[in-house]
Design an enzyme around this catalytic site. Structure first.
Site, PDB file in Angstrom:
ATOM      1  N   ASP A  28      19.883   3.559  10.479  1.00  0.00           N
ATOM      2  CA  ASP A  28      18.780   3.658  11.444  1.00  0.00           C
ATOM      3  C   ASP A  28      18.625   5.087  11.974  1.00  0.00           C
ATOM      4  O   ASP A  28      19.594   5.830  12.059  1.00  0.00           O
ATOM      5  CB  ASP A  28      19.056   2.693  12.614  1.00  0.00           C
ATOM      6  CG  ASP A  28      17.833   2.520  13.492  1.00  0.00           C
ATOM      7  OD1 ASP A  28      16.699   2.700  12.993  1.00  0.00           O
ATOM      8  OD2 ASP A  28      18.001   2.210  14.684  1.00  0.00           O
ATOM      9  N   ASN A  76      10.094  -4.602   7.451  1.00  0.00           N
ATOM     10  CA  ASN A  76       9.570  -3.243   7.247  1.00  0.00           C
ATOM     11  C   ASN A  76       8.223  -3.210   6.525  1.00  0.00           C
ATOM     12  O   ASN A  76       7.512  -2.213   6.582  1.00  0.00           O
ATOM     13  CB  ASN A  76      10.572  -2.363   6.473  1.00  0.00           C
ATOM     14  CG  ASN A  76      11.763  -1.919   7.288  1.00  0.00           C
ATOM     15  OD1 ASN A  76      12.834  -1.650   6.760  1.00  0.00           O
ATOM     16  ND2 ASN A  76      11.604  -1.815   8.607  1.00  0.00           N
TER      17      ASN A  76
HETATM   18  C1  FPP Z   1      15.446   3.066   9.541  1.00  0.00           C
HETATM   19  O1  FPP Z   1      15.038   4.224  10.255  1.00  0.00           O
HETATM   20  C2  FPP Z   1      15.458   3.322   8.116  1.00  0.00           C
HETATM   21  C3  FPP Z   1      14.661   2.690   7.214  1.00  0.00           C
HETATM   22  C4  FPP Z   1      13.683   1.669   7.621  1.00  0.00           C
HETATM   23  C5  FPP Z   1      14.695   3.020   5.793  1.00  0.00           C
HETATM   24  C6  FPP Z   1      15.994   3.504   5.226  1.00  0.00           C
HETATM   25  C7  FPP Z   1      15.682   4.302   4.013  1.00  0.00           C
HETATM   26  C8  FPP Z   1      16.346   5.395   3.582  1.00  0.00           C
HETATM   27  C9  FPP Z   1      17.586   5.858   4.212  1.00  0.00           C
HETATM   28  C10 FPP Z   1      15.866   6.239   2.450  1.00  0.00           C
HETATM   29  C11 FPP Z   1      15.630   5.554   1.151  1.00  0.00           C
HETATM   30  C12 FPP Z   1      16.720   4.656   0.721  1.00  0.00           C
HETATM   31  C13 FPP Z   1      17.506   4.828  -0.383  1.00  0.00           C
HETATM   32  C14 FPP Z   1      18.509   3.784  -0.741  1.00  0.00           C
HETATM   33  C15 FPP Z   1      17.398   5.996  -1.257  1.00  0.00           C
HETATM   34  P1  FPP Z   1      13.737   4.124  11.139  1.00  0.00           P
HETATM   35  O2  FPP Z   1      12.589   4.615  10.358  1.00  0.00           O
HETATM   36  O3  FPP Z   1      13.576   2.741  11.681  1.00  0.00           O
HETATM   37  O4  FPP Z   1      14.104   5.126  12.284  1.00  0.00           O
HETATM   38  P2  FPP Z   1      13.569   5.075  13.802  1.00  0.00           P
HETATM   39  O5  FPP Z   1      14.201   3.852  14.416  1.00  0.00           O
HETATM   40  O6  FPP Z   1      14.100   6.348  14.358  1.00  0.00           O
HETATM   41  O7  FPP Z   1      12.076   5.024  13.746  1.00  0.00           O
END
Ligand code: FPP
Length: 262
Positions: A28, A76
């Site tokens: 996250d 998501n």
């Molecule tokens: C949460 O951060 C993260 C995600 C919804 C996506 C995770 C994806 C990656 C790390 C990159 C691609 C994956 C791979 C396996 C190569 P958020 O966007 O919810 O953060 P926030 O809470 O700060 O908005």
């Protein structure tokens, strides 16, 4: 590249002690990492992909058996379309660019979730890597994609109800084994540790059934800043915890003494 000696020492220390069998990570904070820097959210996800590579490599190096990364949740899909598309492209890039690294390092790539909902340009490299790495005996790297813990439990429950309706399963016989054999994580080791980055204290529909006795670790950094050293620190922290599984501390210590004597 030579790793700084403090990190190498920590790595050696972690390797010398019993490791969790299976670590799950809620990655996250990508969006906030980018927003704080005045960058588009996608830049946070891109930087987060580098953390994925680094953490997966570190996990393999220390000898972890299973690592599960929450890369895209069932919820998501409701994000803005350009963010969803950007995440899908990052996933495809990861699956294509890591193909050789995964095969050469004996890693088995696995996926859990409603993967048939993913676009074809992600499904195809995913299936290729899943098939080509299927016989690898090293670490299992599982990507949770279009994954939700409640969705997984509902899927397993529906399968059991169908088996009951066909007369193949007696409702009285339904226990943990019947449930677990129908979960998407079937065959993976017991989940010992769940890590969440970004300093928030939620489990967000991740591995709900499997988490029952897992240790939880909340890291106070955003996922793009969670690299090898942070991961090693969290493993070292886990190695100092006493796991009781409902027993008392005295019972656990007695069991350990008896095991050492045997
Ligand atoms: C949460 O951060 C993260 C995600 C919804 C996506 C995770 C994806 C990656 C790390 C990159 C691609 C994956 C791979 C396996 C190569 P958020 O966007 O919810 O953060 P926030 O809470 O700060 O908005």
């Amino acid at each position: 590249m030579e790793r700084p000696s403090a990190v190498s020492a920590l790595e050696q220390q972690v390797k010398a002690r019993p490791l969790p069998r299976h670590v799950g990570i809620i990655m996250d904070g990508n969006g906030r990492w980018a927003e704080i820097r005045g960058l588009p959210r996608l830049e946070g996800h891109r930087e987060g992909s580098t953390s994925v590579r680094e953490v997966a490599r570190t996990a393999r190096r220390v000898g972890l058996s299973a690592l599960t990364l929450y890369a895209f949740s069932s919820q998501n899909w409701a994000r803005p379309a350009d963010e969803v598309a950007g995440l899908m492209e990052l996933l495809r890039d990861f699956l294509e660019s890591e193909y050789s690294e995964i095969l050469d390092n004996g890693i088995r790539l696995n996926a859990i979730g409603e993967v048939d909902k993913l676009p074809r340009y992600v499904r195809e490299p995913l299936e290729r890597l899943r098939t080509d790495s299927a016989h690898n005996q090293g670490m299992v790297l599982t990507l949770a994609l279009s994954y939700g813990g409640r969705e997984e439990i509902l899927h397993a429950t529906r399968e059991m109800a169908q088996a009951v309706a066909r007369g193949e399963l007696d409702p009285e016989q339904i226990g943990e084994k019947e449930m677990e054999s129908r979960l998407w994580t079937h065959g993976l080791p017991q989940l010992d540790l769940v890590v969440r980055t970004s300093g928030e204290f939620r489990v967000s529909n991740f591995l709900l059934w499997q988490m029952a006795y897992a240790e939880l670790y909340f890291a106070d950094v955003q996922w793009p800043d969670f690299r090898a050293e942070a991961f090693l620190r969290c493993l070292a922290h886990y190695q100092q915890r006493e796991r009781r599984f409902g027993l008392t501390s005295a019972q656990i210590q007695r069991e350990e003494t008896q095991r050492a004597k045997a």
